[in-house]
Design a protein around this motif. Structure first.
Motif, PDB file in Angstrom:
ATOM      1  N   MET A 157       4.461  10.151  -9.433  1.00  0.00           N
ATOM      2  CA  MET A 157       3.880  10.358 -10.762  1.00  0.00           C
ATOM      3  C   MET A 157       2.924  11.552 -10.796  1.00  0.00           C
ATOM      4  O   MET A 157       2.280  11.798 -11.806  1.00  0.00           O
ATOM      5  N   LYS A 158       2.845  12.253  -9.683  1.00  0.00           N
ATOM      6  CA  LYS A 158       2.013  13.454  -9.573  1.00  0.00           C
ATOM      7  C   LYS A 158       0.529  13.182  -9.798  1.00  0.00           C
ATOM      8  O   LYS A 158      -0.200  14.001 -10.389  1.00  0.00           O
ATOM      9  N   ALA A 159       0.077  12.010  -9.307  1.00  0.00           N
ATOM     10  CA  ALA A 159      -1.357  11.724  -9.314  1.00  0.00           C
ATOM     11  C   ALA A 159      -2.029  12.707  -8.359  1.00  0.00           C
ATOM     12  O   ALA A 159      -1.405  13.200  -7.421  1.00  0.00           O
ATOM     13  N   ASP A 179      -5.698  11.323 -20.294  1.00  0.00           N
ATOM     14  CA  ASP A 179      -5.698   9.876 -20.511  1.00  0.00           C
ATOM     15  C   ASP A 179      -4.269   9.330 -20.565  1.00  0.00           C
ATOM     16  O   ASP A 179      -3.998   8.246 -20.047  1.00  0.00           O
ATOM     17  N   ARG A 180      -3.345  10.085 -21.110  1.00  0.00           N
ATOM     18  CA  ARG A 180      -1.930   9.658 -21.149  1.00  0.00           C
ATOM     19  C   ARG A 180      -1.352   9.572 -19.736  1.00  0.00           C
ATOM     20  O   ARG A 180      -0.580   8.668 -19.434  1.00  0.00           O
ATOM     21  N   HIS A 181      -1.732  10.523 -18.888  1.00  0.00           N
ATOM     22  CA  HIS A 181      -1.252  10.536 -17.508  1.00  0.00           C
ATOM     23  C   HIS A 181      -1.797   9.318 -16.755  1.00  0.00           C
ATOM     24  O   HIS A 181      -1.054   8.633 -16.035  1.00  0.00           O
ATOM     25  N   VAL A 182      -3.080   9.023 -16.923  1.00  0.00           N
ATOM     26  CA  VAL A 182      -3.693   7.857 -16.283  1.00  0.00           C
ATOM     27  C   VAL A 182      -2.972   6.583 -16.730  1.00  0.00           C
ATOM     28  O   VAL A 182      -2.624   5.732 -15.907  1.00  0.00           O
ATOM     29  N   LYS A 183      -2.730   6.444 -18.031  1.00  0.00           N
ATOM     30  CA  LYS A 183      -2.019   5.274 -18.566  1.00  0.00           C
ATOM     31  C   LYS A 183      -0.618   5.160 -17.956  1.00  0.00           C
ATOM     32  O   LYS A 183      -0.204   4.075 -17.538  1.00  0.00           O
ATOM     33  N   ALA A 184       0.107   6.262 -17.932  1.00  0.00           N
ATOM     34  CA  ALA A 184       1.482   6.254 -17.408  1.00  0.00           C
ATOM     35  C   ALA A 184       1.508   5.876 -15.930  1.00  0.00           C
ATOM     36  O   ALA A 184       2.366   5.105 -15.496  1.00  0.00           O
ATOM     37  N   ILE A 185       0.568   6.404 -15.172  1.00  0.00           N
ATOM     38  CA  ILE A 185       0.514   6.069 -13.746  1.00  0.00           C
ATOM     39  C   ILE A 185       0.236   4.580 -13.578  1.00  0.00           C
ATOM     40  O   ILE A 185       0.908   3.890 -12.804  1.00  0.00           O
ATOM     41  N   LYS A 240       0.842  -1.205   0.000  1.00  0.00           N
ATOM     42  CA  LYS A 240       0.000   0.000   0.000  1.00  0.00           C
ATOM     43  C   LYS A 240       0.871   1.246   0.000  1.00  0.00           C
ATOM     44  O   LYS A 240       0.648   2.171  -0.783  1.00  0.00           O
ATOM     45  N   ASP A 241       1.877   1.273   0.851  1.00  0.00           N
ATOM     46  CA  ASP A 241       2.778   2.426   0.931  1.00  0.00           C
ATOM     47  C   ASP A 241       3.554   2.621  -0.370  1.00  0.00           C
ATOM     48  O   ASP A 241       3.765   3.748  -0.812  1.00  0.00           O
ATOM     49  N   LEU A 242       3.972   1.514  -0.994  1.00  0.00           N
ATOM     50  CA  LEU A 242       4.680   1.594  -2.272  1.00  0.00           C
ATOM     51  C   LEU A 242       3.792   2.232  -3.336  1.00  0.00           C
ATOM     52  O   LEU A 242       4.228   3.115  -4.082  1.00  0.00           O
ATOM     53  N   VAL A 243       2.554   1.800  -3.400  1.00  0.00           N
ATOM     54  CA  VAL A 243       1.628   2.345  -4.392  1.00  0.00           C
ATOM     55  C   VAL A 243       1.431   3.842  -4.169  1.00  0.00           C
ATOM     56  O   VAL A 243       1.504   4.635  -5.114  1.00  0.00           O
ATOM     57  N   VAL A 244       1.222   4.243  -2.922  1.00  0.00           N
ATOM     58  CA  VAL A 244       1.028   5.670  -2.621  1.00  0.00           C
ATOM     59  C   VAL A 244       2.279   6.458  -2.991  1.00  0.00           C
ATOM     60  O   VAL A 244       2.188   7.555  -3.554  1.00  0.00           O
ATOM     61  N   GLU A 245       3.452   5.899  -2.727  1.00  0.00           N
ATOM     62  CA  GLU A 245       4.709   6.566  -3.086  1.00  0.00           C
ATOM     63  C   GLU A 245       4.812   6.753  -4.599  1.00  0.00           C
ATOM     64  O   GLU A 245       5.163   7.832  -5.088  1.00  0.00           O
ATOM     65  N   VAL A 246       4.472   5.718  -5.364  1.00  0.00           N
ATOM     66  CA  VAL A 246       4.508   5.808  -6.830  1.00  0.00           C
ATOM     67  C   VAL A 246       3.505   6.855  -7.317  1.00  0.00           C
ATOM     68  O   VAL A 246       3.813   7.661  -8.194  1.00  0.00           O
ATOM     69  N   LEU A 247       2.318   6.852  -6.735  1.00  0.00           N
ATOM     70  CA  LEU A 247       1.305   7.829  -7.135  1.00  0.00           C
ATOM     71  C   LEU A 247       1.793   9.251  -6.884  1.00  0.00           C
ATOM     72  O   LEU A 247       1.599  10.141  -7.720  1.00  0.00           O
ATOM     73  N   ASN A 248       2.432   9.458  -5.749  1.00  0.00           N
ATOM     74  CA  ASN A 248       2.986  10.788  -5.457  1.00  0.00           C
ATOM     75  C   ASN A 248       4.101  11.156  -6.430  1.00  0.00           C
ATOM     76  O   ASN A 248       4.144  12.278  -6.931  1.00  0.00           O
TER      77      ASN A 248
END
Length: 121
Positions: free
Chosen positions: A17-19, A45-51, A7-15
């Motif tokens: 990637m500037k989600a 849509d490109r940002h969603v795909k990249a994330i 869970k923490d890894l996912v949140v870190e990646v989202l941050n």
């Protein structure tokens, strides 16, 4: 990898990637499908795909290969299933329409219809 670490890894990646508007919901006891649902918005849509692709890649790199993903090619709403963590990535208009946070935070309501109540009397 432990569930909390994933869970923490996912949140870190989202941050990274500037989600936007990251929401973590503990849905244990509400569904048997997963323990956590994470919802975030992308700016296009490109940002969603990249994330979505980055979440899948980084999770696999950490030893937690995704069970699957949906909607990545379209990019309006992508889902990455990491078993104990399900990640929903959406464009803001799609997120507003489906309002997953409200849906999953609503208390369970058990009702009995009038017809059923009368039949059991």
């Amino acid at each position: 990898m432990q569930l909390e670490q994933l869970k923490d890894l996912v949140v870190e990646v989202l941050n990274e990637m500037k989600a936007r508007d990251i929401s973590v919901m503990d849905v244990r006891g509400k569904t048997s499908v997963t323990d956590y649902m994470i919802v975030a918005s992308g700016t296009s849509d490109r940002h969603v795909k990249a994330i979505a692709e980055t979440v899948a890649y980084k999770s696999k790199e950490a030893g937690e290969a995704p069970l699957g993903s949906e909607g990545v090619q379209e990019g309006e709403w992508a889902l990455v299933d990491l078993n104990g963590v399900v990640v929903h990535l959406m464009l803001p208009k799609v997120r507003d329409f489906y309002s997953l946070e409200r849906l999953w935070s609503a208390p369970a309501l058990v009702t009995r219809s009038t017809a059923a109540a009368g039949a059991s009397a």
